[in-house]
Motif scaffolding. Sequence first.
Motif, mmCIF file in Angstrom:
data_model
loop_
_atom_site.group_PDB
_atom_site.id
_atom_site.type_symbol
_atom_site.label_atom_id
_atom_site.label_comp_id
_atom_site.label_asym_id
_atom_site.label_seq_id
_atom_site.Cartn_x
_atom_site.Cartn_y
_atom_site.Cartn_z
ATOM 1 N N ASP A 67 0.849 -1.189 0.000
ATOM 2 C CA ASP A 67 0.000 0.000 0.000
ATOM 3 C C ASP A 67 0.885 1.240 0.000
ATOM 4 O O ASP A 67 1.393 1.660 1.043
ATOM 5 C CB ASP A 67 -0.922 -0.021 1.222
ATOM 6 C CG ASP A 67 -1.900 1.136 1.248
ATOM 7 O OD1 ASP A 67 -1.934 1.919 0.275
ATOM 8 O OD2 ASP A 67 -2.635 1.245 2.247
ATOM 9 N N ALA A 68 1.067 1.840 -1.177
ATOM 10 C CA ALA A 68 1.937 3.006 -1.309
ATOM 11 C C ALA A 68 1.375 4.219 -0.573
ATOM 12 O O ALA A 68 2.122 5.137 -0.232
ATOM 13 C CB ALA A 68 2.141 3.335 -2.778
ATOM 14 N N SER A 69 0.053 4.231 -0.313
ATOM 15 C CA SER A 69 -0.544 5.382 0.372
ATOM 16 C C SER A 69 -0.357 5.317 1.889
ATOM 17 O O SER A 69 -0.591 6.303 2.584
ATOM 18 C CB SER A 69 -2.032 5.479 0.039
ATOM 19 O OG SER A 69 -2.721 4.363 0.563
ATOM 20 N N MET A 70 0.073 4.172 2.412
ATOM 21 C CA MET A 70 0.270 4.030 3.862
ATOM 22 C C MET A 70 1.500 4.810 4.289
ATOM 23 O O MET A 70 2.575 4.638 3.724
ATOM 24 C CB MET A 70 0.429 2.554 4.247
ATOM 25 C CG MET A 70 0.610 2.339 5.751
ATOM 26 S SD MET A 70 0.935 0.618 6.187
ATOM 27 C CE MET A 70 -0.686 -0.068 6.075
ATOM 28 N N SER A 83 -1.631 -2.800 12.177
ATOM 29 C CA SER A 83 -1.074 -2.903 10.832
ATOM 30 C C SER A 83 -0.385 -1.583 10.534
ATOM 31 O O SER A 83 -1.015 -0.527 10.578
ATOM 32 C CB SER A 83 -2.175 -3.164 9.813
ATOM 33 O OG SER A 83 -2.735 -4.423 10.032
ATOM 34 N N ILE A 84 0.888 -1.649 10.247
ATOM 35 C CA ILE A 84 1.677 -0.433 10.099
ATOM 36 C C ILE A 84 2.727 -0.602 9.016
ATOM 37 O O ILE A 84 2.926 -1.681 8.463
ATOM 38 C CB ILE A 84 2.378 -0.055 11.429
ATOM 39 C CG1 ILE A 84 3.160 -1.243 12.023
ATOM 40 C CG2 ILE A 84 1.406 0.442 12.447
ATOM 41 C CD1 ILE A 84 4.552 -1.296 11.570
ATOM 42 N N GLY A 85 3.427 0.499 8.759
ATOM 43 C CA GLY A 85 4.571 0.488 7.867
ATOM 44 C C GLY A 85 5.696 1.253 8.539
ATOM 45 O O GLY A 85 5.451 2.229 9.251
ATOM 46 N N ILE A 86 6.930 0.798 8.342
ATOM 47 C CA ILE A 86 8.093 1.504 8.874
ATOM 48 C C ILE A 86 9.115 1.646 7.754
ATOM 49 O O ILE A 86 9.150 0.837 6.827
ATOM 50 C CB ILE A 86 8.744 0.782 10.085
ATOM 51 C CG1 ILE A 86 9.236 -0.619 9.696
ATOM 52 C CG2 ILE A 86 7.771 0.707 11.249
ATOM 53 C CD1 ILE A 86 10.077 -1.299 10.767
ATOM 54 N N THR A 87 9.929 2.685 7.833
ATOM 55 C CA THR A 87 11.001 2.901 6.869
ATOM 56 C C THR A 87 12.285 3.094 7.650
ATOM 57 O O THR A 87 12.309 3.808 8.656
ATOM 58 C CB THR A 87 10.721 4.138 5.995
ATOM 59 O OG1 THR A 87 9.506 3.928 5.283
ATOM 60 C CG2 THR A 87 11.844 4.367 4.990
ATOM 61 N N HIS A 139 5.739 -8.409 11.945
ATOM 62 C CA HIS A 139 5.542 -9.554 11.045
ATOM 63 C C HIS A 139 5.341 -8.967 9.655
ATOM 64 O O HIS A 139 4.278 -8.432 9.348
ATOM 65 C CB HIS A 139 4.314 -10.367 11.450
ATOM 66 C CG HIS A 139 4.387 -10.924 12.834
ATOM 67 N ND1 HIS A 139 4.959 -12.143 13.106
ATOM 68 C CD2 HIS A 139 3.970 -10.428 14.011
ATOM 69 C CE1 HIS A 139 4.878 -12.372 14.408
ATOM 70 N NE2 HIS A 139 4.282 -11.344 14.975
ATOM 71 N N ALA A 140 6.343 -9.057 8.800
ATOM 72 C CA ALA A 140 6.313 -8.392 7.496
ATOM 73 C C ALA A 140 5.333 -9.056 6.532
ATOM 74 O O ALA A 140 5.268 -10.282 6.433
ATOM 75 C CB ALA A 140 7.701 -8.389 6.885
ATOM 76 N N ALA A 141 4.576 -8.227 5.805
ATOM 77 C CA ALA A 141 3.701 -8.690 4.733
ATOM 78 C C ALA A 141 4.261 -8.270 3.375
ATOM 79 O O ALA A 141 4.061 -8.950 2.375
ATOM 80 C CB ALA A 141 2.294 -8.138 4.913
ATOM 81 N N ALA A 142 4.967 -7.135 3.333
ATOM 82 C CA ALA A 142 5.567 -6.647 2.091
ATOM 83 C C ALA A 142 6.776 -5.786 2.429
ATOM 84 O O ALA A 142 6.793 -5.084 3.437
ATOM 85 C CB ALA A 142 4.556 -5.853 1.291
ATOM 86 N N ILE A 143 7.785 -5.856 1.565
ATOM 87 C CA ILE A 143 8.996 -5.059 1.727
ATOM 88 C C ILE A 143 9.261 -4.331 0.411
ATOM 89 O O ILE A 143 9.342 -4.969 -0.640
ATOM 90 C CB ILE A 143 10.220 -5.935 2.079
ATOM 91 C CG1 ILE A 143 9.978 -6.701 3.381
ATOM 92 C CG2 ILE A 143 11.487 -5.084 2.165
ATOM 93 C CD1 ILE A 143 11.050 -7.738 3.683
ATOM 94 N N ARG A 144 9.388 -2.995 0.497
ATOM 95 C CA ARG A 144 9.766 -2.219 -0.695
ATOM 96 C C ARG A 144 11.214 -1.793 -0.521
ATOM 97 O O ARG A 144 11.590 -1.201 0.496
ATOM 98 C CB ARG A 144 8.868 -1.001 -0.885
ATOM 99 C CG ARG A 144 9.213 -0.250 -2.189
ATOM 100 C CD ARG A 144 8.287 0.869 -2.486
ATOM 101 N NE ARG A 144 8.420 1.874 -1.429
ATOM 102 C CZ ARG A 144 7.566 2.869 -1.277
ATOM 103 N NH1 ARG A 144 6.523 2.997 -2.060
ATOM 104 N NH2 ARG A 144 7.752 3.741 -0.308
ATOM 105 N N HIS A 145 12.008 -2.110 -1.533
ATOM 106 C CA HIS A 145 13.428 -1.784 -1.527
ATOM 107 C C HIS A 145 13.629 -0.395 -2.127
ATOM 108 O O HIS A 145 12.717 0.170 -2.742
ATOM 109 C CB HIS A 145 14.213 -2.839 -2.320
ATOM 110 C CG HIS A 145 14.032 -4.224 -1.781
ATOM 111 N ND1 HIS A 145 14.897 -4.791 -0.871
ATOM 112 C CD2 HIS A 145 13.076 -5.157 -2.002
ATOM 113 C CE1 HIS A 145 14.484 -6.015 -0.568
ATOM 114 N NE2 HIS A 145 13.370 -6.259 -1.245
ATOM 115 N N ALA A 146 14.832 0.153 -2.002
ATOM 116 C CA ALA A 146 15.143 1.491 -2.511
ATOM 117 C C ALA A 146 14.960 1.580 -4.025
ATOM 118 O O ALA A 146 14.634 2.641 -4.557
ATOM 119 C CB ALA A 146 16.564 1.889 -2.121
#
Length: 186
Positions: A67-70, A83-87, A139-146
């Motif tokens: 989810d790019a909008s998260m 449910s969260i996202g971290i960078t 608990h990762a569901a998706a990982i976006r790389h650089a």
Amino acid sequence: MSDHETQPSNTTPIQSAAPASDPRPGAPRKGGRNAILGLGALGILALGFAGGAAAWSATRPHDVSFDASMKSTPIAELKEASSIGITGQVEQIYGNKFVVNDGASRALVETGRAGEGGKLVNAGETVTVQGRFDDGFLHAAAIRHADERVDELTPPPPPHHGPRHGPGAERPGAEGPGVDGPGEPG
């Protein structure tokens, strides 16, 4: 009469061939048995086809659910069962887990079977990880790389916070070695 004498002419010879169909009511017919066996074989083929289709569907590539909008949450503000996202930057890798540092705090990320062998991310790489924060790690569901590549992972099932079962579980009233039963002194 001797054995060589002939039978009287008024008797009919006995036929040795079996009748074409069994005249008894309810007797199985040969055609009915074959039809039942044929239907059973078709049923087995249909089950095999359905199982093969399900396996094919499960192994084909599917749309990535990143989810790019998260918005990314600061690691210091993570809350249990959310449910969260971290960078952040990957600091260390431990098999299917790695540590992400966002500059202020660190978080342990669990990747499941997809990350076994430590080949999913590289130390020093900046990643955005989306998933569920529970039991002290993400608990990762998706990982976006650089490079904008996204690895979708199979997230673990939600935790079951009900009563525990099995060895070591506290069970009131259980009896056995080392466990006090009802009415027994501790």
